[in-house]
Design an enzyme around this catalytic site. Structure first.
Site, PDB file in Angstrom:
ATOM      1  N   ALA A   9       0.850  -1.197   0.000  1.00 30.73           N
ATOM      2  CA  ALA A   9       0.000   0.000   0.000  1.00 30.73           C
ATOM      3  C   ALA A   9       0.882   1.242   0.000  1.00 30.73           C
ATOM      4  O   ALA A   9       1.801   1.342   0.809  1.00 30.73           O
ATOM      5  CB  ALA A   9      -0.908   0.007   1.228  1.00 30.73           C
ATOM      6  N   CYS A  10       0.587   2.177  -0.903  1.00 29.76           N
ATOM      7  CA  CYS A  10       1.340   3.432  -0.931  1.00 29.76           C
ATOM      8  C   CYS A  10       0.373   4.601  -0.779  1.00 29.76           C
ATOM      9  O   CYS A  10      -0.844   4.421  -0.802  1.00 29.76           O
ATOM     10  CB  CYS A  10       2.181   3.566  -2.199  1.00 29.76           C
ATOM     11  N   VAL A  11       0.915   5.781  -0.644  1.00 31.10           N
ATOM     12  CA  VAL A  11       0.110   6.974  -0.375  1.00 31.10           C
ATOM     13  C   VAL A  11      -0.920   7.219  -1.472  1.00 31.10           C
ATOM     14  O   VAL A  11      -2.105   7.413  -1.196  1.00 31.10           O
ATOM     15  CB  VAL A  11       1.013   8.215  -0.185  1.00 31.10           C
ATOM     16  N   GLY A  13      -1.673   5.072  -3.913  1.00 28.23           N
ATOM     17  CA  GLY A  13      -2.381   3.829  -4.215  1.00 28.23           C
ATOM     18  C   GLY A  13      -2.415   3.494  -5.687  1.00 28.23           C
ATOM     19  O   GLY A  13      -3.294   2.786  -6.151  1.00 28.23           O
ATOM     20  N   THR A  17       2.218   0.709  -5.300  1.00 31.72           N
ATOM     21  CA  THR A  17       1.538  -0.431  -4.675  1.00 31.72           C
ATOM     22  C   THR A  17       1.681  -1.666  -5.555  1.00 31.72           C
ATOM     23  O   THR A  17       2.029  -2.750  -5.085  1.00 31.72           O
ATOM     24  CB  THR A  17       0.047  -0.107  -4.451  1.00 31.72           C
TER      25      THR A  17
END
Length: 113
Positions: A9-11, A13, A17
């Site tokens: 999960a990244c900021v 998305g 990710t």
């Protein structure tokens, strides 16, 4: 053969990710480890990990820059946690940590900076 579950999960998305999930699949193939990967991105949660998969996993790998939805599911597991950036930049360092945690007691949590 070891079995891992992972969440990426990244900021934003979007790209990171899915880049992390793809790289992890390739690395696990090289290690001859089974892996199931949940992504929490712009489209929401995809490939949500089943409780049974989490229970039978040898290690969970949490690759995230944000607070994970459902993070409590991994409290009883051995896990390694790192940022997306750390994983994409130094994947072998993260995989080395996973190898170490494989032989650690249950509920061992290793957070990489």
């Amino acid at each position: 053969m070891a079995y891992l579950v992972a969440v990426t999960a990244c900021v934003s998305g979007v790209a990171h990710t899915y880049m992390a999930a793809e790289r992890l699949e390739k690395l696990c193939l090289l290690e001859k480890w089974g892996v199931s990967i949940e992504t929490q991105g712009a489209l929401g949660t995809e490939n949500r990990l089943a409780d049974e998969d989490i229970r039978r996993a040898d290690v969970a790998l949490l690759i995230t820059d944000i607070e994970l939805a459902g993070a409590e599911r991994f409290e009883h597991c051995r896990y390694v946690q790192c940022s997306i950036y750390a994983f994409l930049r130094e994947p072998q360092r993260v995989m080395s940590a996973v190898r170490k945690v494989l032989s650690a007691p249950q509920q061992t949590h290793l957070i990489l900076e």
